[in-house]
Design a protein around this motif. Sequence first.
Motif, mmCIF file in Angstrom:
data_model
loop_
_atom_site.group_PDB
_atom_site.id
_atom_site.type_symbol
_atom_site.label_atom_id
_atom_site.label_comp_id
_atom_site.label_asym_id
_atom_site.label_seq_id
_atom_site.Cartn_x
_atom_site.Cartn_y
_atom_site.Cartn_z
ATOM 1 N N PRO A 183 -10.572 12.116 11.739
ATOM 2 C CA PRO A 183 -10.410 11.332 11.230
ATOM 3 C C PRO A 183 -11.260 10.541 12.226
ATOM 4 N N PHE A 184 -12.127 9.570 11.981
ATOM 5 C CA PHE A 184 -12.583 8.451 12.763
ATOM 6 C C PHE A 184 -12.139 7.207 12.675
ATOM 7 N N GLN A 185 -13.099 6.261 13.584
ATOM 8 C CA GLN A 185 -12.567 4.678 13.989
ATOM 9 C C GLN A 185 -13.605 4.178 12.861
ATOM 10 N N LEU A 186 -12.917 2.478 12.930
ATOM 11 C CA LEU A 186 -14.068 1.589 12.152
ATOM 12 C C LEU A 186 -15.161 1.735 11.626
ATOM 13 N N LYS A 187 -15.840 1.923 13.577
ATOM 14 C CA LYS A 187 -17.348 2.348 14.080
ATOM 15 C C LYS A 187 -18.404 3.543 12.921
ATOM 16 N N ASP A 188 -17.879 4.577 13.047
ATOM 17 C CA ASP A 188 -17.398 5.627 11.862
ATOM 18 C C ASP A 188 -17.511 5.277 9.797
ATOM 19 N N ASN A 189 -16.486 5.409 10.424
ATOM 20 C CA ASN A 189 -16.088 5.535 8.848
ATOM 21 C C ASN A 189 -14.848 4.344 8.074
ATOM 22 N N PHE A 190 -16.430 3.096 8.195
ATOM 23 C CA PHE A 190 -15.202 2.083 7.429
ATOM 24 C C PHE A 190 -16.650 1.481 7.325
ATOM 25 N N TRP A 191 -17.592 1.426 6.046
ATOM 26 C CA TRP A 191 -18.429 0.645 5.522
ATOM 27 C C TRP A 191 -18.149 -0.962 5.024
ATOM 28 N N GLU A 192 -19.655 -2.109 5.499
ATOM 29 C CA GLU A 192 -19.709 -2.877 5.371
ATOM 30 C C GLU A 192 -21.082 -3.408 4.547
ATOM 31 N N MET A 193 -21.159 -4.179 3.769
ATOM 32 C CA MET A 193 -22.166 -4.717 3.307
ATOM 33 C C MET A 193 -22.997 -6.020 4.197
ATOM 34 N N GLY A 194 -22.542 -6.415 4.478
ATOM 35 C CA GLY A 194 -22.785 -7.666 5.508
ATOM 36 C C GLY A 194 -21.516 -8.205 5.909
ATOM 37 N N ASP A 195 -21.532 -9.356 7.053
ATOM 38 C CA ASP A 195 -20.823 -10.192 7.971
ATOM 39 C C ASP A 195 -19.137 -10.486 6.507
ATOM 40 N N THR A 196 -19.575 -10.445 5.336
ATOM 41 C CA THR A 196 -18.719 -11.249 4.009
ATOM 42 C C THR A 196 -19.118 -9.983 2.547
ATOM 43 N N GLY A 197 -18.042 -9.809 1.827
ATOM 44 C CA GLY A 197 -18.130 -9.501 0.410
ATOM 45 C C GLY A 197 -17.971 -7.268 0.965
ATOM 46 N N PRO A 198 -17.882 -6.670 -0.541
ATOM 47 C CA PRO A 198 -17.534 -6.149 -0.349
ATOM 48 C C PRO A 198 -17.387 -4.624 0.401
#
Length: 974
Positions: A183-198
């Motif tokens: 398991p890893f935290q947001l920085k490594d294992n949560f992907w965001e397209m931008g400030d908003t969106g999918p």
Amino acid sequence: LAVPWCWRCSPRRGGAACPSAGQIRAAFLRFFEERHGHHRLPSAPVRPRGDPRLLFVNAGMNQFKPIFLGTVHPRSELAQHRRVVNSQKCVRAGGKHNDLEDVGRDTYHHTFFEMLGNWSFGDYFKEEACSMAWELLTEVYEIPRDRLYVTYFGGDPSLGLSADEECKDVWLRLGVPASHVLPFQLKDNFWEMGDTGPCGPCTEIHYDHVGGGRNAAALVNQGNPDVVEIWNLVFMQYSREVEGNLLPLPQHHVDTGMGLERLVTVLQNKRSNYDTDLFTPILDAIHKGCRAPRYQGLVGDADVGRVNMAYRVVADHVRTLCVCITDGIYPGFSGAELVLRRILRRAVRFCSEVLQAPPGLLASLVPTVVEVLGDAYPELTRNANQIKDVINENEAAFLSSLERGRRIIERTVQQMEPSTNFPAEVAWSLYGSLGFPLDLIDLMLEEKGISLDSAAFNELALEDAKRKAGGPQAGQPGNTNTRLDVHSLAQLRSSNVPATDDSPKYAYALGQHGHYEFSPCQATVLRLYRDQSLQKEVGAGQRCGVILDRTNFYAEQGGQDSDQGYMIRLGQQDVLFPVESVHLCGGYVIHEVTAVETLRAGDQVQLFVNEAQRLACMTNHTATHLLNFALRRVLGDSTEQRGSHVTAERLRFDFDTKGHVTVEQLQEVEQVIQDLIRKNEVVHMAEVPLTQARRVQGLRAVDEEYPDPVRIVSLGVPVENVLTCDSKAAMQTSVELCCGTHLLQTGSVEDLAIISERQLVKGISRVIAVTGGRAKEAREVGQCMAMEVDSVSLRMKQRITSIPEMQNLSKEVGQLTKVVASTAMPQWQRRELQTTLKALQRTANTAIKKLELQQAEKKAQILLAKYCNQPVIIDTVPADSLSILMKVVNQLCDKSPGTSVLLLSPQASGEVLCACQVSKKCLPAFSAADWAMAVCTQMEGKAGGSPIVAKGSGNAKGMQGALTTALEFAQSKL
């Protein structure tokens, strides 16, 4: 899937049985296409289509963003796909994702790379995506399972997100040992397209180069070169809202990306991307074409003379150049074109100075790049000759500047005191006058163990930006070095200093391949002007005005920006005096210069105009004449020019008009201009006596003083024909009095787009237009915006019964409205889209109100049946917004006039909404505002309203206590 080759991916691999990069790429595409029913799409060009926020396509998902955002046109081909696979050409240089300055320093950074990817659009999700990836890696590519580690999202309590146990369980079911599932935290294992969106959690697959049965779990995501990420699988299941909260997406998507270069390194048992067959043929070709030792893969201090770094830079950059030029991005002066120019110049410098290669090496590598990449991207094969021509032409333009810049750096370093920074003004002259990219200056200084005075350099850049932002008046009254005062003018004339001969500014011609050639100019310094006094000598570091006997620089006049460039003293090639602006005063042309060394009257100098900036001004000035003619043709002969301003970036034109210019008129004006561009009319120019010029019927002139003789610019008709008696030629084409510099044929304008039109005051309108590549880009952006608006319009027509869905559409309309208002696109199209968007916003607002009323009515009916005309109703109900909750309260009170109502609605965010209404019969003893305040205070929140209706919000922790308070308060007042 029948594997089309035999190899064994084991610790012993690396012999002749290793698969080629082409086989590895093909196996990936065939695996998803043939075994798992994916539709194979070709790579999109690296030039982003209609997305002004991107310099280059930098990820495989770029072309699918409309699907993820839900803005895809329902009838488009893209909207029909459910499973897709491809190999995408990507460039990461400039902008947010920029690897340019790291390329060459190590063995894994690249500006161009290939991204292998498979996508699911509302089809399969985590189980299938992980299963396919594991099958490909372990069964098709035969990577030993004990060398693979997988990571998953470990959750984030601050966002209310739990760990992705679903993903973890999938990997365990596939047989991955628990010690390899991390398991890893947001920085490594949560992907965001931008400030908003999918957005959503992702799972990464990492490979251990060492193996041997060890457990390398502790090295995952630690930046260790032995354990590297090879594949990222993103599960898009949330949408990040403007407020920052996460909402579940109605459809789940999968977006995966695996860098081909890194995968090939693993499968060919190499430790460096440059040791794979994606690069070795190019490195061999470099060795054959230069005088440097063979590539050895050395880095850092072991790489003496940076020879190996040079090999890596050239090999990487020539791949990027080939792909970008093929996809329509050419070295230039802004945006992606400027970045590509930096890449080319960086490569040329390493070829010439480090590898000691003769001119032409870079272009000679193109056939090898085509051989390596041509099967996957056949467009490279078709454009090979054009790529070589563009590279050779740009290399030749830079080589002379490179040699001069190198000598300037050498001389400056010799004169510097020990332990001091490289002077910013010299670096600025290299950057602004010779076109040296800043990263290249830093690199050349770094090789000498010297640093640039970055703070001073940034200050010079800021001053330059302010000067440019100031427009045509910048630097005039306040700049005492370019405005000759009356006493200095008198002194010059009494000393018989002749006026400047600036006729060489018109000395240019069309050469081979349609390129403009500007004649060189040699001159003598007559006087120097500083602090409102004429001087015969100016010391180093001082800014001054330089008066010459002759010049090929264009001084700011007639609405056209002045030239920029530099001058050098004859016989002293390694000292460069940047010319920042040029002004005309009383017949004398004053060149604003920063003296790098002492400058004296009598010095012989050679002048070099910034040709790219001059050509851009020429293009926009000729386009201004086309625009003037077209406006008169479309709006009528009474349309008169009221002012103009021409820069390298755009043109501005003010004119009088009797009313608003319509969408149809704007389109017609552009059409007239495009017809003249297509005809490629000759631009005729000649000086004639002013009295003779003023007799020309249809002549265009503004209300200002003209010299005698005056210059006439005529499109398509020779000046002598215009001047003949009773000639009506000027009524049918553009004929103007103009001292500006112009193109020699209208075809070089390429295109013109009017990107703004507005009334300054009643009766006077201002148009802003762009030409050439900028116009093309504006049109592409306009087309993409039109498709997005059309997509929203179609989705709005579908039967939508969900309030959140309709609210999201309404938000999308609002965001599109902002983008359309602020983005450079054809003005006629902007107005059409704004009209459509305004109507869509009204439709959305009406639909939301209607749906809210329907929902409120249903909830009110349920509550009425539950409480059956009781004097007080206090309850909790689910409601998507405070607006809906208030409507439920209103409906209850309308249907039961004697009832006072207070409703609470807990939200997923932890907030509780509150709405209440008091029966008029209970006034004034019972106040809705007091009721809401008492309840919301109990929930540590706020409330407000009138004695009859009120609303507020609070925290869910206090909700039960708030319900009790609500009842007690009501009972005390009734």
